[in-house]
Design a protein around this motif. Structure first.
Motif, short mmCIF file in Angstrom:
data_model
loop_
_atom_site.label_atom_id
_atom_site.label_comp_id
_atom_site.label_asym_id
_atom_site.label_seq_id
_atom_site.Cartn_x
_atom_site.Cartn_y
_atom_site.Cartn_z
N GLN A 177 13.92 8.82 45.04
CA GLN A 177 12.58 9.14 44.57
C GLN A 177 12.17 8.24 43.41
O GLN A 177 11.00 7.87 43.28
CB GLN A 177 12.51 10.61 44.18
N ASN A 178 13.11 7.90 42.55
CA ASN A 178 12.80 7.00 41.42
C ASN A 178 12.37 5.62 41.92
O ASN A 178 11.41 5.03 41.39
CB ASN A 178 14.00 6.88 40.50
N VAL A 179 13.09 5.10 42.91
CA VAL A 179 12.72 3.79 43.45
C VAL A 179 11.35 3.86 44.10
O VAL A 179 10.49 2.98 43.87
CB VAL A 179 13.78 3.30 44.46
N LEU A 180 11.11 4.88 44.90
CA LEU A 180 9.81 5.02 45.55
C LEU A 180 8.70 5.14 44.51
O LEU A 180 7.62 4.56 44.66
CB LEU A 180 9.80 6.25 46.46
N GLY A 181 8.96 5.86 43.42
CA GLY A 181 7.96 6.00 42.36
C GLY A 181 7.61 4.67 41.74
O GLY A 181 6.43 4.37 41.51
N ASP A 182 8.63 3.84 41.46
CA ASP A 182 8.36 2.52 40.90
C ASP A 182 7.58 1.64 41.87
O ASP A 182 6.68 0.88 41.49
CB ASP A 182 9.68 1.83 40.52
N GLU A 183 7.93 1.73 43.15
CA GLU A 183 7.23 0.93 44.15
C GLU A 183 5.78 1.39 44.31
O GLU A 183 4.87 0.57 44.45
CB GLU A 183 7.96 1.03 45.49
N LYS A 184 5.59 2.68 44.27
CA LYS A 184 4.26 3.23 44.50
C LYS A 184 3.31 2.92 43.33
O LYS A 184 2.13 2.63 43.55
CB LYS A 184 4.38 4.74 44.68
N ASP A 185 3.83 2.98 42.11
CA ASP A 185 2.96 2.88 40.94
C ASP A 185 2.64 1.46 40.52
O ASP A 185 1.66 1.24 39.80
CB ASP A 185 3.59 3.62 39.75
N TRP A 186 3.46 0.48 40.94
CA TRP A 186 3.22 -0.89 40.46
C TRP A 186 2.37 -1.67 41.46
O TRP A 186 2.60 -1.63 42.68
CB TRP A 186 4.53 -1.64 40.26
N SER A 187 1.40 -2.36 40.95
CA SER A 187 0.67 -3.35 41.76
C SER A 187 0.07 -4.37 40.80
O SER A 187 -0.19 -4.08 39.63
CB SER A 187 -0.41 -2.69 42.61
N LEU A 188 -0.12 -5.56 41.32
CA LEU A 188 -0.77 -6.63 40.57
C LEU A 188 -2.11 -6.88 41.24
O LEU A 188 -2.17 -7.40 42.36
CB LEU A 188 0.11 -7.89 40.60
N LEU A 189 -3.18 -6.47 40.56
CA LEU A 189 -4.52 -6.57 41.15
C LEU A 189 -5.15 -7.91 40.78
O LEU A 189 -5.23 -8.26 39.60
CB LEU A 189 -5.39 -5.42 40.68
N LEU A 190 -5.56 -8.65 41.78
CA LEU A 190 -6.12 -9.98 41.58
C LEU A 190 -7.57 -10.01 42.06
O LEU A 190 -7.88 -9.49 43.14
CB LEU A 190 -5.30 -11.02 42.37
N THR A 191 -8.43 -10.61 41.24
CA THR A 191 -9.85 -10.72 41.61
C THR A 191 -10.35 -12.15 41.51
O THR A 191 -11.35 -12.50 42.14
CB THR A 191 -10.72 -9.83 40.71
N ASP A 192 -9.67 -12.96 40.73
CA ASP A 192 -10.09 -14.35 40.52
C ASP A 192 -9.57 -15.21 41.68
O ASP A 192 -8.41 -15.12 42.07
CB ASP A 192 -9.50 -14.86 39.20
N GLU A 193 -10.44 -16.03 42.23
CA GLU A 193 -10.05 -16.90 43.34
C GLU A 193 -8.87 -17.80 42.97
O GLU A 193 -8.01 -18.09 43.82
CB GLU A 193 -11.26 -17.76 43.78
N ALA A 194 -8.80 -18.20 41.71
CA ALA A 194 -7.70 -19.06 41.28
C ALA A 194 -6.35 -18.35 41.39
O ALA A 194 -5.31 -18.99 41.56
CB ALA A 194 -7.93 -19.53 39.84
N ASP A 195 -6.37 -17.02 41.29
CA ASP A 195 -5.12 -16.26 41.40
C ASP A 195 -4.60 -16.21 42.83
O ASP A 195 -3.44 -15.81 43.06
CB ASP A 195 -5.33 -14.82 40.91
N LEU A 196 -5.45 -16.58 43.79
CA LEU A 196 -5.06 -16.52 45.20
C LEU A 196 -4.64 -17.88 45.74
O LEU A 196 -4.46 -18.05 46.95
CB LEU A 196 -6.24 -15.99 46.04
N ALA A 197 -4.45 -18.84 44.85
CA ALA A 197 -4.14 -20.20 45.27
C ALA A 197 -2.88 -20.23 46.14
O ALA A 197 -1.85 -19.67 45.79
CB ALA A 197 -3.94 -21.09 44.04
#
Length: 697
Positions: A177-197
């Motif tokens: 459950q701890n591993v699933l919690g870490d996976e579920k809660d983390w994300s890196l949100l990208l909006t700038d086109e340069a971040d999608l290079a």
């Protein structure tokens, strides 16, 4: 079947299509009461068997044990499916409660003195009972199960063992459950086109769908810790800073401090496992776990792992040098870092073989690879698999299939759950709602149909777009379906030896062997078709894919083997005060390249610590790989990947017999001999690699 009024009949009376559960009628809040009732019913059945006034016989003791606890099996299979594949806070709270209760329940059975006397008397008389090979295997399994559960210990020792098992069950639930919690809660949100290079369209589509699932604003792309997103992001993103940020989050799952930190849990698990092994008369937990396997001893395991390690490390060092050269061309100074490897390895593959993963992926549609899986099963084993629409499963994404033999008779039901979601633990696995057998049950049914399911975590595409797989994803699909066939083709009498009821280092043979048929040219030619044009993969690209099968073999094998060596080190010691120090010490001794990390670092090593299924057993993938490389060589020697004689021998001696015969005997019956590791080294492209001096443990 008479049940208390507080239990939902849908949990135990499966009257859906061909005996499927009616998943839509099962609510999260139904499970607590159902477990209480089912545990009580099972306990009553066990007491009746133990206190039977008649002399012990195979039928009134062993067969009775085989069919006891039907209600508990049904409730459990539905619950653990939900806990792994579609969980929530209600299910997780019950999981933390029920895991120790289940452990306590089975400990009590294993230490039932009257019951063990009956089983032990049959074991002592086994040679005079006229039992079949399968019956002897079933009797042996029950007898050894009681002994390993503490049946021969004193009362004080039994109580301590039961307490240990109960604690371990709770700790394993918390770890996962701890591993699933870490996976579920983390994300890196990208909006700038340069971040999608550098990111290809299929990955941006998957990241956009992941962002939408997290209720992010339109135009947002989410890097998540689902392997189907994080790995391609590390492979294609030209933003080294973002690769580093995502990689650090990925490898720190379970090690972020606070309530979800798993390091203290690992320490306690290892201490308890060591104590358990000593109580049962073993020198360490690895010796206990390996006692009933093909490998037999930790020394045999380490001999294989270190033989492969030396060649893998040497190969990885060659690969690292090539990557360093590419980085220098890009003006990147310093040593190769773990977040650089996939990105530059992909560039190296493009240079060496003149194709990239992004070029390959449009030809690997999920739908077509599923079709390929089913076609291989048809060609090898003469089974036809057909989707049944309109049947509710345990999640809207789950699909239902009928499996029929050459005469049209129903052989199994199969459920496919392919897409990642935040309520599902990471990875991929096969499991069953019920296993094949031919015994008569309490309800009068003669045997049961296998109901098998596969769970994967592929990136779900944006609406209206096809799901596209990497080559590794496609292998995963074939791998898990190979496990599935092991369950679906089972043809035994007794449930305990059905399907995947085999030793841990044999269970991966049917799955890893099945992977080979993905890259059989006639399969790729037919099913690897472009999702837009429908054109088959060009022969030039197909040839490059086949030529590159062993590309990056050093990296892949180092990732795996280091994890297996750490697993064995943990479980050959008398507990561990500092797990991370032990991990570091092992990696230092074997000369772990600094540019590569373990495939599963200790704080998120769910195979080993979220339950003990693969504890002191992660090596088994490689042990089975020795078998699968040799097994597929039999088809190559026959000159036909679908040779009917070899396919029949494979079905009759491997896929259908489960644990009804000794695995070595099963393999000999198929192949005529036991394998040598050289076939596996050749498959990996490591056979001719020169070992580095001073790289052994």
């Amino acid at each position: 079947m008479t049940l208390a009024t507080d239990i939902n009949p849908a949990l135990v009376e499966w009257n859906g299509l061909h005996g499927l559960p009616r998943f839509e009628s099962v609510r999260d809040e139904d499970f607590a009461a159902a477990f209480e009732t089912a545990l009580r019913l099972h306990e009553a059945e066990i007491d009746a068997i133990a206190n039977n006034g008649e002399a012990a016989s195979f039928d009134n003791t062993i067969v009775a044990l085989e069919i006891a606890g039907d209600e508990l099996s049904r409730v459990s299979s539905l619950f653990w499916n939900r806990a792994g594949a579609n969980t929530n806070e209600t299910i997780q709270a019950l999981e933390r409660d029920i895991a120790p209760k289940m452990s306590r329940h089975y400990s009590k059975i294993g230490m039932n003195e009257a019951l063990f006397r009956r089983v032990d008397s049959l074991w002592e008389a086994r040679d005079s009972m006229g039992l079949t090979t399968e019956q002897l295997r079933v009797l042996e399994r029950h007898w050894k199960g009681f002994v390993r559960a503490g049946a021969k210990l004193s009362k004080d020792q039994q109580e301590r063992l039961a307490s240990i098992n109960e604690k371990l069950a709770g700790l394993g639930a918390r770890f996962g459950q701890n591993v699933l919690g870490d996976e579920k809660d983390w994300s890196l949100l990208l909006t700038d086109e340069a971040d999608l290079a550098g990111l290809p369209g299929f990955l941006k589509d998957a990241m956009a769908a992941a962002a939408k699932e997290r209720d992010a604003a339109d135009g947002t792309y989410a890097v998540t810790l689902s392997r189907s997103i994080i790995e391609p992001f590390l492979t294609f993103s030209s933003r080294r800073d973002l690769r580093e940020k995502a990689f650090e989050a990925w490898v720190k799952r379970g090690a972020n401090g606070g309530e979800r930190d798993n390091i203290a849990i690992v320490r306690e698990i290892l201490s308890l496992r060591s104590e358990k092994a000593k109580l049962l008369g073993y020198s360490n937990f690895a010796a206990y776990k390996l006692d009933d396997t093909m490998a037999k001893t930790p020394a045999n395991v380490n001999d294989l792992l270190l033989k492969v390690w030396k060649k893998a490390r040497a190969k990885a060092k060659e690969e690292e040098a090539s990557i360093a050269g590419l980085m220098a061309e890009d003006g990147v100074n310093g040593e190769v870092q773990p977040w650089d490897w996939r990105y530059y390895a992909e560039k190296q593959r493009e240079r060496m073989f003149n194709f990239s993963e992004s070029e390959l992926k449009p030809y690997l549609q999920l739908e077509k690879i599923i079709e390929a899986c089913f076609d291989v099963a048809k060609r090898l084993f003469d089974v036809t698999i057909t989707e049944v629409k309109g049947i509710a499963a345990y999640h809207p994404d789950v699909r239902v299939f009928e499996v029929r033999d050459a005469d049209g008779a129903l052989k199994a039901m199969f459920l496919g759950d392919y897409f990642a979601r935040s309520s599902k633990r990471s990875g991929a696995w096969m499991s069953s709602f019920q296993s094949q057998h031919r015994l008569k049950l309490k309800n009068g049914a003669e045997g049961e149909l296998p109901i098998i399911y596969n769970v994967c975590n592929f990136a779900k595409p944006a609406e209206g777009k096809p799901a596209l797989l990497s080559l590794d994803d496609a292998r995963t699909l074939f791998h898990e379906f190979g496990h599935g066939l092991h369950g679906m083709l089972s043809n035994v009498t007794y449930p305990s030896v059905s399907g995947t009821g085999v030793s841990r280092d044999f269970v991966e043979l049917p799955s890893q062997l099945y992977e080979h048929w993905l890259t059989v040219p006639e399969i790729l030619t037919r099913y690897a078709v472009h999702y837009e044009t429908g054109e088959p993969m060009p022969k030039a690209l197909l040839d490059k894919v086949l030529a590159a099968r062993t590309f990056n073999a050093g990296f892949n094998t180092v990732e795996f083997t280091s994890s297996a060596l750490v697993d064995m080190a943990f479980h050959t010691q008398d507990g561990v005060d500092d797990p991370m120090a032990v991990q570091a010490d092992v990696l230092n001794k074997i000369g772990m390249p600094s540019a590569i990390v373990m495939r599963h670092a200790t704080p998120h090593f769910q195979h080993v610590f979220s339950g003990d299924g693969y504890s002191a057993g992660y090596y088994s993938y490689m042990w089975s790989e020795v078998l699968d490389a040799d097994a597929f060589a039999a088809f190559e020697e026959a000159g036909n990947a679908f040779d009917p004689v070899m396919a029949r021998k494979l079905k009759n001696n491997i896929y259908s017999v489960g644990g009804s015969i000794d695995p070595e005997e099963a393999y000999r019956a198929f192949r005529g001999k036991l394998p040598d590791p050289d076939a596996m080294l050749k498959k990996k492209g490591l056979a001719m690699v020169q070992e580095l001096a001073g790289s052994d443990a």
